[in-house]
Scaffold this active site. Structure first.
Site, PDB file in Angstrom:
ATOM      1  CG  HIS A 101      33.921 -42.396  19.411  1.00  0.00           C
ATOM      2  ND1 HIS A 101      35.181 -42.503  20.398  1.00  0.00           N
ATOM      3  CD2 HIS A 101      34.104 -42.928  18.422  1.00  0.00           C
ATOM      4  CE1 HIS A 101      36.029 -43.276  19.532  1.00  0.00           C
ATOM      5  NE2 HIS A 101      35.548 -43.648  18.504  1.00  0.00           N
ATOM      6  CB  CYS A 102      35.123 -43.296  25.142  1.00  0.00           C
ATOM      7  SG  CYS A 102      36.375 -44.476  24.274  1.00  0.00           S
TER       8      CYS A 102
ATOM      9  CB  THR B 155      44.149 -37.519  26.346  1.00  0.00           C
ATOM     10  OG1 THR B 155      45.128 -37.915  25.225  1.00  0.00           O
ATOM     11  CG2 THR B 155      43.944 -36.082  26.100  1.00  0.00           C
TER      12      THR B 155
ATOM     13  CD1 TRP C 283      35.673 -50.021  15.158  1.00  0.00           C
ATOM     14  CD2 TRP C 283      36.401 -49.985  13.288  1.00  0.00           C
ATOM     15  NE1 TRP C 283      34.791 -49.654  14.466  1.00  0.00           N
ATOM     16  CE2 TRP C 283      35.062 -49.536  13.210  1.00  0.00           C
ATOM     17  CE3 TRP C 283      37.029 -50.004  11.932  1.00  0.00           C
ATOM     18  CZ2 TRP C 283      34.229 -49.152  12.219  1.00  0.00           C
ATOM     19  CZ3 TRP C 283      36.278 -49.428  10.731  1.00  0.00           C
ATOM     20  CH2 TRP C 283      35.211 -49.264  10.837  1.00  0.00           C
ATOM     21  CB  ILE C 284      43.095 -50.947  16.284  1.00  0.00           C
ATOM     22  CG1 ILE C 284      42.433 -51.284  14.919  1.00  0.00           C
ATOM     23  CG2 ILE C 284      44.271 -51.366  16.644  1.00  0.00           C
ATOM     24  CD1 ILE C 284      42.977 -50.788  13.811  1.00  0.00           C
ATOM     25  CB  SER C 285      41.843 -51.670  22.316  1.00  0.00           C
ATOM     26  OG  SER C 285      40.726 -51.416  22.278  1.00  0.00           O
TER      27      SER C 285
ATOM     28  NE  ARG D 194      36.294 -40.547  31.725  1.00  0.00           N
ATOM     29  CZ  ARG D 194      37.453 -41.071  31.144  1.00  0.00           C
ATOM     30  NH1 ARG D 194      37.881 -41.239  29.765  1.00  0.00           N
ATOM     31  NH2 ARG D 194      38.412 -41.733  32.086  1.00  0.00           N
TER      32      ARG D 194
ATOM     33  CG  ASN E  14      38.091 -51.425  27.382  1.00  0.00           C
ATOM     34  OD1 ASN E  14      37.898 -50.924  26.381  1.00  0.00           O
ATOM     35  ND2 ASN E  14      39.323 -51.198  27.691  1.00  0.00           N
TER      36      ASN E  14
END
Length: 354
Positions: free
Chosen positions: A302-303, A91, A265-267, A330, A199
């Site tokens: 938070h990204c 996004t 927590w879950i990429s 961004r 990452n």
């Protein structure tokens, strides 16, 4: 001389393993920091010096003020095109690149894994060479960082990492711009990372010390950052005189921190590990109890996208949360990267305090 010999030597050194010669030379007037990034790749912030990171943030701040605040039109990308290769959904990275490049007068072409299969339908070597003949830069979001490494060896144009399994440099530049705007500087800040050793964290680890920031990291056992990157971070901490803590205790990491940061927590690509990960990360949610251990001027980053188990609503939507300013930045930081890698632009406004 038209360019700085030191910069020429550095660029040549970085490309010595490639069959290509340095892609460009800076021809414009020297900027205040005497930094030249034209023709460089951006795969990891580890390859950028403290001055180069500050320069990118300066350009981002300059573009934001000139375009957003003063209403100037700066067609710095006019006549240029950007190839966007995305193996993963996006996004903020996609929108910031497309809108930012257009705002500067350029054209972007978006290619998904349905349009192009890196290394499958066509080799990475061939893809990089074709894109180099048709566009001015490549922005790639990939599963394997090695694909980016190979692409840079074959491309004759700058390659920008839009996210890989190892790094997310564009996100961290936006984080740093947001913190600079809020605190008036970065030097001396303490960042607390509470979550996965992923990452995004790797990009913080390879850059924070260069800007004088201390780092406190809390990850569950088995989810620590990459050991190779940890060793580099320890070296940076000694070199730049900053403090580094690695722990499994979220409250210990938060103790005295100015900035609390977490991420998913879950990429992408880890969906099958969801049950195991949710169990492992119990107790890692950032809450008002967590921030009680932080400094009195704490903020939260938070990204995005965010899940409630990572941070509760009270923190996420509090006045101390900078997540939406972070998201907007961004655009300005990716514009700064493109302008810096593709032009001789020198910021017109005074350099911020870092």
């Amino acid at each position: 001389m038209l360019f700085n010999l030191k910069n020429l030597y550095r660029i040549t050194k970085l490309t010595q393993n490639s069959k290509h010669l340095p892609r460009h030379f800076c021809r414009g007037p020297p900027n205040q920091m005497n930094v030249c990034l034209k023709g460089r790749d951006l795969l990891t912030l580890q390859n950028y010096t403290a001055d180069e990171l500050k320069y990118l943030l300066w350009v981002a701040s300059d573009l934001k003020q000139r375009i957003k605040d003063k209403g100037e039109y700066l067609p710095l990308m006019q006549g240029k095109s950007l190839a966007m290769i995305f193996e993963k959904r996006s996004t903020r990275t996609r929108l910031s690149a497309e809108t930012g490049f257009a705002l500067l007068g350029g054209h972007s072409s978006f290619l998904t894994k349905q349009d192009i299969h890196l290394g499958t339908n066509e080799s990475l070597t061939d893809t990089a060479r074709v894109l180099s003949s048709m566009t001015n830069a490549i922005l790639a979001r990939v599963y394997k960082h090695n694909d980016l490494d190979l692409m840079t060896k074959e491309a004759t144009i700058p390659v920008i990492n839009g996210l890989s399994d190892l790094y997310h440099p564009l996100q961290i530049l936006a984080d740093y711009l947001t913190l600079q705007e809020h605190y008036g500087g970065l030097n001396g800040l303490t960042i607390a990372w509470i979550g996965d050793g992923n990452n995004v964290l790797h990009s913080i680890m390879t850059s924070a010390a260069k800007l004088g920031m201390h780092l406190r990291i809390a990850t569950p056992k088995g989810f620590e950052p990459d050991l190779r990157i940890t060793k580099v971070t320890e070296q940076y901490s000694k070199e730049y005189g900053t403090r580094l803590l690695l722990t499994t205790d979220p409250l210990e990491a938060a103790n005295g921190a100015n900035v609390l940061v977490t991420d998913t927590w879950i990429s992408m690509g880890q969906e099958e590990e969801k049950r195991r990960r949710l169990k492992a990360f119990q107790g890692y949610q950032i809450t008002m109890q967590t921030v009680q251990s932080a400094a009195s001027n704490w903020t939260f980053l938070h990204c995005l996208p965010r899940k409630p188990e990572e941070v509760d609503d009270e923190v996420f939507y509090s006045p101390r949360s900078l997540v939406f300013q972070e998201a907007e930045n961004r655009k300005w930081t990716i514009m700064a990267v493109m302008v810096s890698l593709l032009t001789d632009y020198s910021p017109q406004l005074q350099m911020p305090t870092f």
